[in-house]
Design an enzyme around this catalytic site. Structure first.
Site, short mmCIF file in Angstrom:
data_model
loop_
_atom_site.label_atom_id
_atom_site.label_comp_id
_atom_site.label_asym_id
_atom_site.label_seq_id
_atom_site.Cartn_x
_atom_site.Cartn_y
_atom_site.Cartn_z
N GLY A 114 -5.25 19.14 5.87
CA GLY A 114 -6.59 18.64 6.19
C GLY A 114 -7.61 19.21 5.22
O GLY A 114 -7.28 19.60 4.10
N LEU A 132 -8.11 10.20 14.58
CA LEU A 132 -8.46 8.89 14.01
C LEU A 132 -7.25 7.97 13.91
O LEU A 132 -7.39 6.76 13.88
CB LEU A 132 -9.10 9.07 12.63
CG LEU A 132 -10.42 9.83 12.61
CD1 LEU A 132 -10.93 10.00 11.19
CD2 LEU A 132 -11.47 9.09 13.45
N GLU A 184 -15.04 17.02 -3.16
CA GLU A 184 -14.16 15.93 -2.77
C GLU A 184 -14.95 14.85 -2.02
O GLU A 184 -15.61 15.15 -1.03
CB GLU A 184 -13.06 16.50 -1.85
CG GLU A 184 -12.02 15.50 -1.48
CD GLU A 184 -10.92 16.12 -0.60
OE1 GLU A 184 -11.25 16.79 0.39
OE2 GLU A 184 -9.74 15.92 -0.92
N THR A 234 -11.73 23.12 7.72
CA THR A 234 -10.83 23.29 8.88
C THR A 234 -9.71 24.26 8.52
O THR A 234 -9.33 25.10 9.35
CB THR A 234 -10.24 21.93 9.34
OG1 THR A 234 -11.30 20.99 9.46
CG2 THR A 234 -9.53 22.06 10.66
N GLY A 235 -9.21 24.17 7.29
CA GLY A 235 -8.17 25.10 6.85
C GLY A 235 -8.63 26.55 6.97
O GLY A 235 -7.87 27.43 7.39
N CYS A 293 -5.49 13.15 -0.96
CA CYS A 293 -5.88 14.53 -1.32
C CYS A 293 -5.75 14.78 -2.82
O CYS A 293 -6.51 15.53 -3.41
CB CYS A 293 -5.03 15.52 -0.55
SG CYS A 293 -3.28 15.14 -0.70
N GLU A 318 -2.23 22.74 3.34
CA GLU A 318 -2.35 21.70 2.31
C GLU A 318 -3.76 21.14 2.44
O GLU A 318 -4.05 20.41 3.38
CB GLU A 318 -1.32 20.57 2.56
CG GLU A 318 0.11 21.01 2.53
CD GLU A 318 0.61 21.24 1.12
OE1 GLU A 318 -0.07 20.89 0.14
OE2 GLU A 318 1.71 21.82 1.00
N LYS A 323 0.27 17.83 16.36
CA LYS A 323 -1.00 17.20 16.74
C LYS A 323 -1.47 16.27 15.63
O LYS A 323 -1.90 16.71 14.57
CB LYS A 323 -2.10 18.24 17.00
CG LYS A 323 -3.28 17.58 17.70
CD LYS A 323 -4.60 18.25 17.50
CE LYS A 323 -5.34 17.88 16.27
NZ LYS A 323 -5.80 16.48 16.16
P1 NAD Z 1 -9.80 17.54 8.91
O1 NAD Z 1 -9.74 18.92 8.42
O2 NAD Z 1 -11.08 17.02 9.45
O3 NAD Z 1 -8.74 17.27 10.07
C1 NAD Z 1 -7.37 17.53 9.88
C2 NAD Z 1 -6.73 17.82 11.22
O4 NAD Z 1 -7.28 19.03 11.72
C3 NAD Z 1 -6.97 16.76 12.30
O5 NAD Z 1 -5.79 16.60 13.05
C4 NAD Z 1 -8.06 17.38 13.14
O6 NAD Z 1 -8.06 16.93 14.47
C5 NAD Z 1 -7.70 18.85 13.06
N1 NAD Z 1 -8.82 19.77 13.34
C6 NAD Z 1 -10.14 19.56 13.17
N2 NAD Z 1 -10.84 20.66 13.55
C7 NAD Z 1 -9.94 21.57 13.96
C8 NAD Z 1 -10.03 22.91 14.45
N3 NAD Z 1 -11.20 23.51 14.61
N4 NAD Z 1 -8.88 23.57 14.73
C9 NAD Z 1 -7.69 22.97 14.56
N5 NAD Z 1 -7.53 21.71 14.12
C10 NAD Z 1 -8.64 21.03 13.81
O7 NAD Z 1 -9.29 16.62 7.71
P2 NAD Z 1 -9.14 15.04 7.70
O8 NAD Z 1 -10.51 14.46 7.56
O9 NAD Z 1 -8.28 14.59 8.81
O10 NAD Z 1 -8.31 14.83 6.34
C11 NAD Z 1 -8.89 14.76 5.11
C12 NAD Z 1 -8.66 16.06 4.36
O11 NAD Z 1 -7.27 16.35 4.29
C13 NAD Z 1 -9.10 15.96 2.92
O12 NAD Z 1 -9.79 17.13 2.56
C14 NAD Z 1 -7.80 15.85 2.15
O13 NAD Z 1 -7.88 16.28 0.82
C15 NAD Z 1 -6.89 16.67 2.97
N6 NAD Z 1 -5.48 16.30 2.72
C16 NAD Z 1 -4.70 17.14 2.01
C17 NAD Z 1 -3.37 16.82 1.73
C18 NAD Z 1 -2.50 17.73 0.92
O14 NAD Z 1 -1.29 17.52 0.88
N7 NAD Z 1 -3.03 18.74 0.26
C19 NAD Z 1 -2.84 15.62 2.22
C20 NAD Z 1 -3.66 14.78 2.96
C21 NAD Z 1 -4.99 15.14 3.22
#
Ligand code: NAD
Length: 493
Positions: free
Chosen positions: A232, A183, A387, A236-237, A288, A254, A179
């Site tokens: 993400g 955006l 962040e 959300t994690g 990230c 991650e 998935k």
């Molecule tokens: P996000 O957590 O908003 O979304 C990430 C994904 O999760 C999207 O596909 C979103 O649709 C999905 N999602 C949202 N709510 C959900 C739910 N309730 N259940 C399941 N899935 C859900 O993050 P973002 O804004 O897309 O990305 C930015 C974040 O990602 C930042 O915090 C960044 O640091 C992190 N990031 C980490 C790494 C890494 O390798 N550690 C790499 C890239 C981004």
């Protein structure tokens, strides 16, 4: 309303069962790129069933590593053949400058080639004998695919983040449901086309654009998923972890970071300025591992700030397709507003705004923001601790090594860190004291497929890339055999 795209389930392009759509916008001018077919829980269920069947009954997990590697290599080539077109698609969907997007797509292809090599390696390395203390027994330890994997990814490196999960999962013999972020869903759909053309069997990779709270949550909660790989944000994690706890899914996370960069006074000032800029302005700071907390030894503090300000003022801002642009728009209105709120909070909490902080002149449309530098940032302020995920660097002075390491480690995150000094003994010593999964010496951000990627503390669980990325998608099984002619003789004397 009709969608411009479809879902990829079981090797077919299909409309969502409930017919939902969402819009993906070009962040440079806020116009519609596509009305994207949105998966609901019902579509997730179909895709998980397809992946389940492909795993339980299909050829993919039973094939040799070399046979899977051949498909992965065709995918790598398929990506390379379309590098320019895919990069331009990422520019439209995400806003990043074209040279960065070309780099991402090159890395995406490289990731498939890398895991093709590891898939081949599994042919000789899948099983090995282990000597046991009791010689009446023999044992082999065997690696097997973990099963059906769900992958949920963010928007900052859309196709590359897909590759970090899809390539090792396929190499291991898993089947998947991917998935992408709502955006930036477009390149994941192209990855499905490329997989299809490369001869990946039906059901092995299913791609479902959709909203986080619908498709994402349904995937995280689905009992047919054995492993969930998520990249993400921390909130959300945390939700994913709670959903996975219900049926004890294997998860890897991650998450975010607030990565420090310690610069000692003996550093070359030009190199320091360049790596700070790369560490926080590349990809509009939406990285990230962005080195967003910079600690500069006091003797270098004022001259470094002066040089950094001069160079920040020269950064060419503009549309990602324009020649020489180094800073494109942020990905979305939501992200833009979040970063502006953080900038206001920084000013209210006593940080000194050295440069930027606002929409650049001449940009009425699109989510453009100046490169932004805060100095003298209080350690307890929100912008120092949290962040921001934008082109905003926070800088403080420090006096000695101990203070720098303490300050760097004083965070709930632990994804990355960097240290700069001409004294390599000191730089190596500090690198070992930093509580982070990735530490750079005399640079910041260069990322290689061969080495593990992931965080300490709230930055995540597990590692992607390298052999660690493959291990994410493998179970380990022992097969122990009783070899003796003698009866066991415990009950039957
Ligand atoms: P996000 O957590 O908003 O979304 C990430 C994904 O999760 C999207 O596909 C979103 O649709 C999905 N999602 C949202 N709510 C959900 C739910 N309730 N259940 C399941 N899935 C859900 O993050 P973002 O804004 O897309 O990305 C930015 C974040 O990602 C930042 O915090 C960044 O640091 C992190 N990031 C980490 C790494 C890494 O390798 N550690 C790499 C890239 C981004």
């Amino acid at each position: 309303m009709n969608a411009d795209t479809q879902l990829y389930i079981n090797g077919h392009w299909v409309d969502p069962i409930k017919g939902g759509t969402f819009d993906t916008l070009d962040p440079s001018n806020e116009t519609l790129i596509a009305r994207v077919a949105a998966a609901s829980a019902a579509d997730v269920d179909l895709a998980v069933q397809a992946a389940r069947e492909a795993f339980d009954e299909g050829p993919w997990p039973q094939m040799s590593g070399s046979a899977r590697a051949a498909v992965l290599r065709r995918m790598a080539q398929g990506i390379r053949d379309r590098q320019q077109e895919l990069a331009e698609l990422e520019v439209r969907d995400n806003g990043k400058p074209l040279p960065e997007a070309l780099w991402d797509i090159g890395d995406t292809a490289g990731c498939f080639d890398f895991y093709a090599d590891l898939a081949e390696g599994l042919d000789s390395d899948q099983e090995h004998a282990v000597a046991l203390a009791d010689e009446r027994f023999s044992a082999v330890v065997r690696k097997e695919p973990v099963g059906v994997a769900g992958a949920i990814i963010p928007w900052n490196f859309p196709m590359l983040m897909a590759a970090w999960k899809v390539a090792p999962a396929l190499a291991a013999g898993c089947c998947m449901v991917l998935k992408p972020s709502e955006l930036t869903p477009m390149s994941a759909l192209e990855l499905a086309r490329i997989a299809d053309a490369a001869g990946l069997p039906a059901g092995v990779l299913n791609v479902l654009p959709g909203l986080g709270q619908d498709a994402g949550a349904a995937l995280a909660e689905h009992p047919g998923i054995d492993k969930l790989a998520f990249t993400g944000s921390v909130p959300t994690g945390s939700r994913i972890m709670q959903a996975a706890a219900r049926d004890i899914k294997n998860i890897s996370l991650e998450l975010g970071g607030k990565s420090p960069f310690i610069i000692f006074a003996d550093s070359d000032i030009e190199a320091a300025v360049e790596w700070i800029m790369f560490g926080i302005f590349w990809n509009q700071g939406q990285v990230c591992s962005a080195t967003s907390r910079v600690l500069v030894q006091r003797e270098l503090y004022a001259p470094l700030l002066e040089r950094l300000e001069e160079e920040a003022a020269k950064v060419r801002i503009g549309h990602g397709m324009d020649e020489g642009v180094l800073l494109g728009p942020l990905v979305s209105k939501g992200q833009y507003d979040k970063v502006l709120t953080a900038i206001t909070a920084g000013q209210e909490e006593g940080a000194r705004l050295v440069y930027g902080g606002a929409r650049p002149a001449g940009f009425d449309k699109g989510f453009y923001l100046q490169p932004t530098i805060f100095a003298d940032v209080p350690q307890d302020s929100w912008i120092w601790r949290e962040e921001i995920f934008g082109p905003v660097v926070c800088i403080r002075a420090f006096d000695d090594e101990l203070e720098a390491v303490r300050s760097a480690n004083n965070s709930r995150f632990g994804l990355a860190a960097a240290v700069m000094s001409k004294d390599l003994t000191r730089a190596e010593r500090v690198a070992r004291k930093l509580r982070a999964g990735i530490v750079w010496i005399n640079c910041s951000q260069p990322t290689f497929t061969e080495v593990p990627w992931g965080g300490y503390k709230q930055s995540g669980i597990g590692r992607e890339l390298g052999e660690w990325g493959l291990n994410n998608y493998l179970e380990v099984k022992q097969i122990t055999r009783y070899d003796s002619d003698q009866a066991w003789g415990w009950y039957l004397k």
